[in-house]
Design a protein around this motif. Structure first.
Motif, PDB file in Angstrom:
ATOM      1  N   GLU A 118     -12.231 153.529 -50.235  1.00 20.51           N
ATOM      2  CA  GLU A 118     -12.126 152.324 -51.060  1.00 20.51           C
ATOM      3  C   GLU A 118     -10.708 151.778 -51.061  1.00 20.51           C
ATOM      4  N   GLU A 119      -9.743 152.671 -51.132  1.00 22.60           N
ATOM      5  CA  GLU A 119      -8.337 152.239 -51.154  1.00 22.60           C
ATOM      6  C   GLU A 119      -7.968 151.546 -49.838  1.00 22.60           C
ATOM      7  N   LYS A 120      -8.459 152.077 -48.735  1.00 27.11           N
ATOM      8  CA  LYS A 120      -8.161 151.464 -47.442  1.00 27.11           C
ATOM      9  C   LYS A 120      -8.789 150.075 -47.345  1.00 27.11           C
ATOM     10  N   VAL A 121     -10.030 149.969 -47.779  1.00 24.90           N
ATOM     11  CA  VAL A 121     -10.731 148.681 -47.716  1.00 24.90           C
ATOM     12  C   VAL A 121     -10.028 147.644 -48.596  1.00 24.90           C
ATOM     13  N   ARG A 122      -9.673 148.046 -49.822  1.00 26.09           N
ATOM     14  CA  ARG A 122      -9.031 147.097 -50.732  1.00 26.09           C
ATOM     15  C   ARG A 122      -7.632 146.707 -50.244  1.00 26.09           C
ATOM     16  N   LEU A 123      -6.897 147.692 -49.715  1.00 29.80           N
ATOM     17  CA  LEU A 123      -5.552 147.381 -49.223  1.00 29.80           C
ATOM     18  C   LEU A 123      -5.622 146.403 -48.055  1.00 29.80           C
ATOM     19  N   ARG A 124      -6.545 146.631 -47.141  1.00 26.71           N
ATOM     20  CA  ARG A 124      -6.693 145.709 -46.016  1.00 26.71           C
ATOM     21  C   ARG A 124      -7.106 144.318 -46.514  1.00 26.71           C
ATOM     22  N   SER A 125      -7.974 144.287 -47.511  1.00 28.04           N
ATOM     23  CA  SER A 125      -8.414 143.012 -48.078  1.00 28.04           C
ATOM     24  C   SER A 125      -7.251 142.278 -48.744  1.00 28.04           C
ATOM     25  N   HIS A 126      -6.437 143.003 -49.500  1.00 28.21           N
ATOM     26  CA  HIS A 126      -5.280 142.385 -50.157  1.00 28.21           C
ATOM     27  C   HIS A 126      -4.284 141.849 -49.136  1.00 28.21           C
ATOM     28  N   CYS A 127      -4.057 142.587 -48.070  1.00 29.49           N
ATOM     29  CA  CYS A 127      -3.129 142.151 -47.026  1.00 29.49           C
ATOM     30  C   CYS A 127      -3.628 140.872 -46.358  1.00 29.49           C
ATOM     31  N   THR A 128      -4.927 140.823 -46.087  1.00 25.66           N
ATOM     32  CA  THR A 128      -5.526 139.641 -45.477  1.00 25.66           C
ATOM     33  C   THR A 128      -5.417 138.437 -46.416  1.00 25.66           C
ATOM     34  N   TYR A 129      -5.670 138.681 -47.700  1.00 20.77           N
ATOM     35  CA  TYR A 129      -5.569 137.610 -48.695  1.00 20.77           C
ATOM     36  C   TYR A 129      -4.127 137.123 -48.822  1.00 20.77           C
ATOM     37  N   PHE A 130      -3.188 138.044 -48.758  1.00 25.40           N
ATOM     38  CA  PHE A 130      -1.766 137.693 -48.821  1.00 25.40           C
ATOM     39  C   PHE A 130      -1.408 136.762 -47.666  1.00 25.40           C
ATOM     40  N   GLN A 131      -1.852 137.111 -46.461  1.00 24.09           N
ATOM     41  CA  GLN A 131      -1.557 136.282 -45.292  1.00 24.09           C
ATOM     42  C   GLN A 131      -2.197 134.906 -45.410  1.00 24.09           C
ATOM     43  N   LYS A 132      -3.404 134.856 -45.947  1.00 23.27           N
ATOM     44  CA  LYS A 132      -4.099 133.590 -46.135  1.00 23.27           C
ATOM     45  C   LYS A 132      -3.378 132.727 -47.171  1.00 23.27           C
ATOM     46  N   ALA A 133      -2.969 133.353 -48.282  1.00 21.42           N
ATOM     47  CA  ALA A 133      -2.254 132.621 -49.336  1.00 21.42           C
ATOM     48  C   ALA A 133      -0.900 132.137 -48.855  1.00 21.42           C
ATOM     49  N   LEU A 134      -0.299 132.889 -47.951  1.00 20.80           N
ATOM     50  CA  LEU A 134       1.016 132.538 -47.417  1.00 20.80           C
ATOM     51  C   LEU A 134       0.956 131.229 -46.633  1.00 20.80           C
ATOM     52  N   LYS A 135      -0.178 130.959 -46.018  1.00 21.37           N
ATOM     53  CA  LYS A 135      -0.331 129.762 -45.189  1.00 21.37           C
ATOM     54  C   LYS A 135      -0.953 128.597 -45.943  1.00 21.37           C
ATOM     55  N   ALA A 136      -1.402 128.833 -47.164  1.00 19.90           N
ATOM     56  CA  ALA A 136      -2.072 127.780 -47.936  1.00 19.90           C
ATOM     57  C   ALA A 136      -1.078 126.701 -48.354  1.00 19.90           C
ATOM     58  N   SER A 137      -1.584 125.486 -48.510  1.00 19.01           N
ATOM     59  CA  SER A 137      -0.723 124.371 -48.903  1.00 19.01           C
ATOM     60  C   SER A 137      -0.204 124.510 -50.326  1.00 19.01           C
ATOM     61  N   ASP A 138      -0.963 125.215 -51.174  1.00 17.64           N
ATOM     62  CA  ASP A 138      -0.567 125.392 -52.577  1.00 17.64           C
ATOM     63  C   ASP A 138       0.043 126.775 -52.826  1.00 17.64           C
ATOM     64  N   SER A 139       0.508 127.408 -51.764  1.00 15.26           N
ATOM     65  CA  SER A 139       1.057 128.759 -51.901  1.00 15.26           C
ATOM     66  C   SER A 139       2.281 128.754 -52.811  1.00 15.26           C
ATOM     67  N   ASN A 140       2.423 129.784 -53.633  1.00 15.18           N
ATOM     68  CA  ASN A 140       3.601 129.889 -54.486  1.00 15.18           C
ATOM     69  C   ASN A 140       3.985 131.348 -54.684  1.00 15.18           C
ATOM     70  N   GLY A 141       5.230 131.545 -55.075  1.00 12.12           N
ATOM     71  CA  GLY A 141       5.759 132.900 -55.194  1.00 12.12           C
ATOM     72  C   GLY A 141       5.064 133.743 -56.235  1.00 12.12           C
ATOM     73  N   LYS A 142       4.659 133.121 -57.353  1.00  9.27           N
ATOM     74  CA  LYS A 142       3.997 133.888 -58.417  1.00  9.27           C
ATOM     75  C   LYS A 142       2.664 134.449 -57.932  1.00  9.27           C
ATOM     76  N   LYS A 143       1.894 133.629 -57.238  1.00  8.38           N
ATOM     77  CA  LYS A 143       0.601 134.072 -56.726  1.00  8.38           C
ATOM     78  C   LYS A 143       0.777 135.210 -55.726  1.00  8.38           C
ATOM     79  N   LEU A 144       1.719 135.051 -54.827  1.00 11.86           N
ATOM     80  CA  LEU A 144       1.989 136.102 -53.841  1.00 11.86           C
ATOM     81  C   LEU A 144       2.500 137.369 -54.529  1.00 11.86           C
ATOM     82  N   GLY A 145       3.241 137.180 -55.615  1.00 16.70           N
ATOM     83  CA  GLY A 145       3.726 138.335 -56.366  1.00 16.70           C
ATOM     84  C   GLY A 145       2.584 139.140 -56.963  1.00 16.70           C
ATOM     85  N   PHE A 146       1.575 138.448 -57.493  1.00 22.41           N
ATOM     86  CA  PHE A 146       0.405 139.136 -58.059  1.00 22.41           C
ATOM     87  C   PHE A 146      -0.342 139.919 -56.978  1.00 22.41           C
TER      88      PHE A 146
END
Length: 291
Positions: free
Chosen positions: A220-248
């Motif tokens: 479960e930890e591996k699946v969630r960590l991979r999911s969080h990393c993927t979400y981080f990369q997606k949020a990083l490229k989003a037009s509304d990306s911000n530091g607070k969201k990436l921090g969470f």
């Protein structure tokens, strides 16, 4: 795409009569900390500039300075009310004579009396106000370009570090299969040394082993960590990306990495987890400067 909170912009606007220079500098901050340095002539524009800064700059420790230069230096020069000065001076002479004073500094005293010197820089006309705002918006535009360029550098660095965490996760999966045989062997040796090999109930041993291994399962930890990393990369490229969201998101990544390390029960995996934590700390440090 993300922007850096560090920024710099400057602009100059000149209409032949007056020239406005606006400079904006910023560093990272959780909120908007705005410090304005304005000449007295445009002090009435402070509220307008603060309002626009809150909309266009959003966050950061910001220093905004405005400089004004007039082509005709006498246009905004101070004027002396000669009649009032003479009246003050005459009255002071009369009083000094009555008191027997030597009358040495009466002129300087009269010159400093109220309303003798009138400043003409109390306000600017509509044309000058428009010129000031043009210089301000041009400086903000350069300021945001600087922030975007810095953000692109930050984005690449953050992407590389997240990719490195995912690489480490692959390394964890590569050595993970060694865990179960090692755990089984270690527990078996411990029981044999403690109660004797002939006294070990094999069926009970297998039941307890399955329960124990299930508690140490890191799927479960591996699946969630991979999911969080993927979400981080997606949020990083989003037009509304911000530091607070990436921090969470990075906090969630940290929770999974910590849990993975505590449940690993394997020296090799724990060493890889330490590398993950190092990269995550660098990510968090960089996020402090993301808008």
């Amino acid at each position: 795409m993300i922007k850096s909170m560090t920024g710099y912009g400057t602009a100059v606007k000149d209409n032949g009569k007056v020239k406005y220079s606006v400079e904006i500098k910023s560093l990272n901050s959780k909120f908007l900390e705005l410090n304005l340095r304005l000449p007295k002539a445009v002090s009435d524009k402070e509220l307008t500039l603060r309002t626009e800064c809150s909309k266009l700059i959003e966050r950061g420790k910001v220093n905004l300075s405005v400089n004004v230069e007039y082509s005709d230096q006498t246009a905004k020069a101070s004027t002396i009310n000669a009649d009032l000065l003479k009246k003050y001076y005459t009255q002071l002479q009369q009083i000094a004579f009555e008191l027997g004073d030597k009358q040495v500094s009466l002129f300087e005293l009269a010159l400093n009396m109220p309303e003798v010197i009138a400043n003409n820089d109390n306000e600017v006309d509509e044309e000058e106000s428009r010129l000031l705002l043009e210089a301000f918006y041009a400086a903000v535009e350069q300021f945001n370009i600087f922030r975007a360029d810095e953000g692109a550098v930050l984005s690449q660095d953050l992407t590389d570090r997240v990719e490195l965490i995912l690489t480490y996760l692959t390394e964890v999966e590569a050595v993970e299969m060694d865990r179960i045989p090692l755990i089984r062997e270690r527990i078996g040796h411990y029981l044999e040394e403690t109660v004797g090999k002939e006294n070990v109930d094999k069926n009970r041993f297998e039941q307890e082993l399955i329960y124990y291994i299930d508690k140490l399962d890191i799927t479960e930890e591996k699946v969630r960590l991979r999911s969080h990393c993927t979400y981080f990369q997606k949020a990083l490229k989003a037009s509304d990306s911000n530091g607070k969201k990436l921090g969470f998101i990075s906090q969630e990544m940290g929770r999974e990495i910590n849990t993975l390390g505590s449940k690993a029960n394997h020296a090799g995996i724990q060493q890889i987890v330490v590398k993950m934590k190092e990269e995550l700390e660098k990510i968090k440090e960089q996020l402090l400067n993301v808008l």
